[in-house]
Design an enzyme around this catalytic site. Structure first.
Site, PDB file in Angstrom:
ATOM      1  N   ASN A  52       9.824 -33.153  80.005  1.00 32.81           N
ATOM      2  CA  ASN A  52       9.150 -33.658  81.200  1.00 32.81           C
ATOM      3  C   ASN A  52      10.157 -34.156  82.233  1.00 32.81           C
ATOM      4  OD1 ASN A  52       6.659 -33.152  80.042  1.00 32.81           O
ATOM      5  ND2 ASN A  52       6.256 -35.283  79.507  1.00 32.81           N
ATOM      6  N   PHE A 116      -0.602 -36.457  65.219  1.00 35.41           N
ATOM      7  CA  PHE A 116       0.705 -36.103  65.782  1.00 35.41           C
ATOM      8  C   PHE A 116       1.581 -35.582  64.662  1.00 35.41           C
ATOM      9  CE2 PHE A 116       5.070 -36.725  67.103  1.00 35.41           C
ATOM     10  CZ  PHE A 116       5.039 -36.178  68.373  1.00 35.41           C
ATOM     11  N   GLY A 228       4.674 -49.862  91.933  1.00 34.08           N
ATOM     12  CA  GLY A 228       5.983 -49.257  92.150  1.00 34.08           C
ATOM     13  C   GLY A 228       6.977 -49.595  91.073  1.00 34.08           C
ATOM     14  N   ASP A 257       7.822 -40.325  83.282  1.00 35.87           N
ATOM     15  CA  ASP A 257       8.854 -39.297  83.157  1.00 35.87           C
ATOM     16  C   ASP A 257       9.209 -38.725  84.530  1.00 35.87           C
ATOM     17  OD1 ASP A 257       8.723 -39.653  80.405  1.00 35.87           O
ATOM     18  OD2 ASP A 257       7.282 -38.028  80.122  1.00 35.87           O
TER      19      ASP A 257
END
Length: 324
Positions: A52, A116, A228, A257
């Protein structure tokens, strides 16, 4: 700058069940549950923090070096990354395991059942950085992202031993890592990336105060969600950068990412910390507007126009001179 991005490599297999899981569960028989769900959709998406971040850097015209472990099923993913500017020659290919996989089924109430599979990611601990540095003519920075925990520790130790500057980005693995390993990964980092919750978790698990962490890292970069990012360095005023306006919120997956990709690109272009953070926030905005972590398209003219609207003409001129 020659930047290596070490992190997990994975694919996401996302399916949708049109009913409700709760309707299929019999309370008296949960101890012998055996269910199979006929799903209507299958969405396979490329993922993993390493690709990513590397994809985002490639979108900005850089050639990052991806470091991680994948399976023999990596060929199509490799081709995609190479077409988008990522050096994948140093990806370790397992002889016995598939690429890590996230498998998730979502019902109509947005409940999820997921698994996972670590797979080849467990072999990241076998990767040595020196042959990679020798191949590309040295490494200016190694970002050590969420990956096999032993691999993260090994990469950090090798960076210290060989004198490679490194950025610590433990993110999702903080829940798994103990205090000693977190201290090993963080101490001496040129950059420490976290969100607000992860920042607090690091302080709790290491026993280090926020002030002590600033003495142990060069630059602390904390993402603040919609507010931010905050950048801190010992003895200097904090830098806070806001996010550009979003056209829509499609999917937050991979936004962090995207920020890291833009920030690292700014460093590579020798921009200052504020400008690098602005670049990261702009790229993160593209990610949140798109479903999928690598599905956005960076169109230079549109990107610069939005960047100027958010941060001003002077900031846009600096980025314009660098963006190919």
């Amino acid at each position: 700058m020659r930047i290596a991005v070490a992190g997990s490599i994975a694919t996401d297999h996302l399916t949708t069940f049109p009913g409700r899981f709760a309707d299929q569960l019999v309370a008296e028989q949960l101890h012998t549950v055996s269910l199979s769900f006929l799903v209507d959709t299958l969405d396979i998406r490329r993922g993993g923090v390493g690709p990513n971040i590397a994809f985002g850097m490639g979108s900005l015209g850089l050639r990052p070096i991806l470091v991680g472990a994948a399976g023999a099923d990596f060929d199509e993913y490799r081709s995609w990354l190479e077409r988008n500017g990522v050096d994948t020659q140093s990806v370790h290919i397992s002889e016995t395991r598939h690429t890590a996989r996230f498998m998730c089924t979502t019902d109509q109430d947005h409940n999820q059942i997921a698994s996972f599979y670590t797979g080849a990611m467990a072999e990241a601990r076998n990767i040595e950085l020196k042959p990679i540095a020798d191949r590309v003519g040295g490494l200016d920075l190694v970002l050590i992202g969420a990956d096999d925990p032993q691999g993260m520790v090994r990469h950090t130790q090798e960076c210290r031993t060989r004198g490679y500057a490194f950025a610590a980005d433990p993110s999702q693995q903080l829940a798994r890592l103990e205090g000693d390993d977190i201290r090993e990964i963080v101490d001496g980092a040129a950059y420490l990336f976290t969100n607000e919750y992860e920042a607090a978790l690091i302080e709790t698990k290491t026993g280090w105060s926020a002030e002590e962490i600033l003495t142990r890292v060069g630059t602390r970069v904390t993402t603040l969600g919609a507010k931010g990012v905050r950048i801190q360095r010992k003895g200097e005023p904090d830098i806070t950068v806001g996010c550009p306006a979003e056209d829509r919120k499609a999917d937050p997956t991979g936004v962090g990412d995207g920020f890291r990709a833009g920030f690292l690109a700014g460093l590579s272009w020798d921009l200052d910390l504020e400008r690098s953070a602005q670049l990261g926030c702009m790229l993160a905005t593209l990610v949140i507007e798109t479903v999928g972590t690598q599905e956005y398209q960076l169109r230079r003219s549109s990107f610069l126009k939005r960047f100027e609207a958010a941060y001003g003409a002077e900031a846009a001129a600096e980025v314009r001179a660098k963006l190919s």
